[in-house]
Scaffold this motif. Structure first.
Motif, PDB file in Angstrom:
ATOM      1  N   ALA A  61       0.833  -1.200   0.000  1.00 42.29           N
ATOM      2  CA  ALA A  61       0.000   0.000   0.000  1.00 42.29           C
ATOM      3  C   ALA A  61       0.874   1.258   0.000  1.00 42.29           C
ATOM      4  CB  ALA A  61      -0.947  -0.011   1.199  1.00 42.29           C
ATOM      5  N   VAL A  62       1.921   1.258   0.833  1.00 44.89           N
ATOM      6  CA  VAL A  62       2.782   2.443   0.881  1.00 44.89           C
ATOM      7  C   VAL A  62       3.438   2.670  -0.477  1.00 44.89           C
ATOM      8  CG1 VAL A  62       4.937   3.352   1.824  1.00 44.89           C
ATOM      9  CG2 VAL A  62       3.219   2.395   3.349  1.00 44.89           C
ATOM     10  N   VAL A  71       0.045   3.296  -3.270  1.00 38.98           N
ATOM     11  CA  VAL A  71      -1.055   4.241  -3.119  1.00 38.98           C
ATOM     12  C   VAL A  71      -0.524   5.668  -3.126  1.00 38.98           C
ATOM     13  CG1 VAL A  71      -2.911   5.034  -1.616  1.00 38.98           C
ATOM     14  CG2 VAL A  71      -2.487   2.589  -1.872  1.00 38.98           C
ATOM     15  N   GLY A  72      -1.034   6.474  -4.022  1.00 43.83           N
ATOM     16  CA  GLY A  72      -0.657   7.883  -4.082  1.00 43.83           C
ATOM     17  C   GLY A  72      -1.915   8.736  -4.017  1.00 43.83           C
ATOM     18  N   LEU A 123      -6.740   9.561  -1.750  1.00 44.92           N
ATOM     19  CA  LEU A 123      -5.816   8.434  -1.887  1.00 44.92           C
ATOM     20  C   LEU A 123      -6.278   7.568  -3.042  1.00 44.92           C
ATOM     21  CD1 LEU A 123      -5.375   7.349   1.838  1.00 44.92           C
ATOM     22  CD2 LEU A 123      -3.721   8.538   0.407  1.00 44.92           C
ATOM     23  N   GLU A 152      -4.930   4.312  -6.006  1.00 46.37           N
ATOM     24  CA  GLU A 152      -3.892   3.411  -6.502  1.00 46.37           C
ATOM     25  C   GLU A 152      -3.592   3.694  -7.960  1.00 46.37           C
ATOM     26  OE1 GLU A 152      -5.364  -0.487  -5.528  1.00 46.37           O
ATOM     27  OE2 GLU A 152      -5.901   0.249  -3.539  1.00 46.37           O
ATOM     28  N   PHE A 194     -13.586   7.629  -8.495  1.00 47.41           N
ATOM     29  CA  PHE A 194     -14.661   8.622  -8.562  1.00 47.41           C
ATOM     30  C   PHE A 194     -14.477   9.538  -9.764  1.00 47.41           C
ATOM     31  CE2 PHE A 194     -14.311   7.526  -4.077  1.00 47.41           C
ATOM     32  CZ  PHE A 194     -15.614   7.127  -3.833  1.00 47.41           C
ATOM     33  N   THR A 227     -10.763  14.725   4.343  1.00 46.41           N
ATOM     34  CA  THR A 227      -9.929  13.513   4.220  1.00 46.41           C
ATOM     35  C   THR A 227     -10.556  12.444   3.318  1.00 46.41           C
ATOM     36  OG1 THR A 227     -11.003  12.316   6.011  1.00 46.41           O
ATOM     37  CG2 THR A 227      -9.224  13.813   6.637  1.00 46.41           C
ATOM     38  N   PRO A 228      -9.737  11.499   2.838  1.00 48.29           N
ATOM     39  CA  PRO A 228     -10.259  10.381   2.052  1.00 48.29           C
ATOM     40  C   PRO A 228     -11.289   9.561   2.840  1.00 48.29           C
ATOM     41  CG  PRO A 228      -7.887  10.506   1.825  1.00 48.29           C
ATOM     42  CD  PRO A 228      -8.263  11.476   2.890  1.00 48.29           C
ATOM     43  N   ALA A 229     -11.137   9.497   4.154  1.00 48.81           N
ATOM     44  CA  ALA A 229     -12.109   8.752   4.961  1.00 48.81           C
ATOM     45  C   ALA A 229     -13.486   9.405   4.848  1.00 48.81           C
ATOM     46  CB  ALA A 229     -11.662   8.710   6.420  1.00 48.81           C
ATOM     47  N   HIS A 273     -15.129   8.310   1.721  1.00 47.48           N
ATOM     48  CA  HIS A 273     -15.626   6.946   1.875  1.00 47.48           C
ATOM     49  C   HIS A 273     -16.950   6.915   2.630  1.00 47.48           C
ATOM     50  CE1 HIS A 273     -15.435   2.686   2.180  1.00 47.48           C
ATOM     51  NE2 HIS A 273     -15.526   2.724   3.488  1.00 47.48           N
ATOM     52  N   VAL A 274     -17.018   7.674   3.736  1.00 48.31           N
ATOM     53  CA  VAL A 274     -18.239   7.611   4.544  1.00 48.31           C
ATOM     54  C   VAL A 274     -19.401   8.303   3.832  1.00 48.31           C
ATOM     55  CG1 VAL A 274     -17.815   9.659   5.983  1.00 48.31           C
ATOM     56  CG2 VAL A 274     -19.096   7.761   6.914  1.00 48.31           C
ATOM     57  N   ASP A 314     -19.753   8.519   0.578  1.00 44.46           N
ATOM     58  CA  ASP A 314     -20.158   7.673  -0.531  1.00 44.46           C
ATOM     59  C   ASP A 314     -20.967   6.474  -0.080  1.00 44.46           C
ATOM     60  OD1 ASP A 314     -19.781   7.560  -3.477  1.00 44.46           O
ATOM     61  OD2 ASP A 314     -19.250   5.507  -2.939  1.00 44.46           O
ATOM     62  N   MET A 326      -7.142  17.053   2.105  1.00 38.12           N
ATOM     63  CA  MET A 326      -6.082  16.349   2.841  1.00 38.12           C
ATOM     64  C   MET A 326      -5.632  17.217   4.023  1.00 38.12           C
ATOM     65  SD  MET A 326      -5.793  13.482   1.190  1.00 38.12           S
ATOM     66  CE  MET A 326      -4.274  12.644   1.598  1.00 38.12           C
TER      67      MET A 326
END
Lengths: 198, 198
Positions: free
Chosen positions: B50-51, B54-55, B63, B65, B71, B87-89, B92-93, B95, B108
């Motif tokens: 992942a490190v 993932v960019g 975030l 890949e 999206f 944030t990306p989180a 996610h929530v 969506d 970010m």
């Protein structure tokens, strides 16, 4: 899943940690990727190295990076006393909070017939051999005060009942700093039956 | 430290995870080494991959890949609405719990002059460029209802006040399933000032 497969896989992998559910795993994954890629790489390396190199001490069974752990290799310790615990974490906590300076024997579990865990699975054959061959004067039973931990302690005591070895059990009672009001009834029962004169 | 350097190093490395203190880190390390070495190796691998791969999406900064996230690459979505989150989180929530089908822009972070985080650090230059070049009709501000999140929302609204774009803010009030009695006073204040006719 709105994030890609690699992030999904990382979230899934983080769930192998005890106490980490889907929500915290996701939070950890995002945190690492957004803000601490270095920490993530260090963690990956530490996991790999530890898994590769940490095994069990051939004498006391605790987790060790060397064939013989630092406790068993330390000839300053009293080699006539053996403290029997369930896990390496127990060794760590006993060593850092008590004055105990004897050796340990780590069961890496507890007797649990329902889960098919018998005496040999927790190394009691190794313990018996050790008792036969070494000059042990006292065994301290420090298994957890749970049903299975008590049964294990009882079993070990019976194993050596015909030998001239003092077998003791650590005291159970009201924890220091605890309040009687909030202590459960079996703890209080133990505290009363185990009372001693001042 | 009574355990060896590799275990100590693993305990230390686990503390990079958010919400993991010394006690839980130790518990996790012992758990993995005693009972789930496979899980530990999988985690090490997942972290590394992942490190490495993932960019950030070049369009919305979340975030990703791939160069463009799923999206931004999805042409079924309404490309005239842009939801701005921290944030990306958050992406996610949103969506997974709303009907929102527009695009995102991920800061970010948030404006935080005290920490030296200014407009360019949260990609507002990229956002301005995007607003100039694309045909956006509505911007939804979904930053957190904290002092910094509010300030960021305010700043973004001011940035586009001279443009013919609708700028909205998500509603704040009593959470569904919550009880008035346990809701804090500023939430209740928002709930009253934002009341609407039925």
């Amino acid at each position: 899943m709105s994030y890609g497969p690699l992030i999904g896989q990382l979230v899934e992998a983080l769930r192998c940690l005890p106490g980490v559910g889907p929500k915290s795993a996701q939070r950890m994954a995002f945190y690492l990727l957004e803000r601490n890629k270095n920490g993530a790489l260090q963690l990956a390396r530490a996991l790999g190295e530890a898994v590769e190199k940490v095994g069990n001490c051939k004498i006391c069974r605790t987790l060790s990076e060397t064939e013989t752990c630092t406790f068993c290799a330390d000839h300053e310790r009293n080699r006539q006393i053996l403290c029997i615990v369930e896990t390496p974490a127990d060794v760590h906590v006993i060593d850092s909070s008590t004055e105990y300076k004897g050796l340990y024997f780590v069961l890496m579990g507890r007797l649990s017939p329902l889960d098919g865990i018998g005496p040999d699975d927790i190394g009691l054959d190794l313990l018996a051999k050790r008792i036969r061959e070494e000059n042990i004067s006292e065994i301290i039973l420090a298994t957890n005060p749970t049903a299975e931990g008590e049964a294990t302690a009882h079993f070990v005591r019976e194993m050596f009942s015909d030998k001239d070895i003092k077998v003791t059990r650590i005291a159970h009672g009201v924890p220091i700093g605890g309040e009687l009001e909030y202590v459960n009834s079996s703890t209080l029962f133990h505290a009363f039956s185990g009372r001693h004169e001042l």
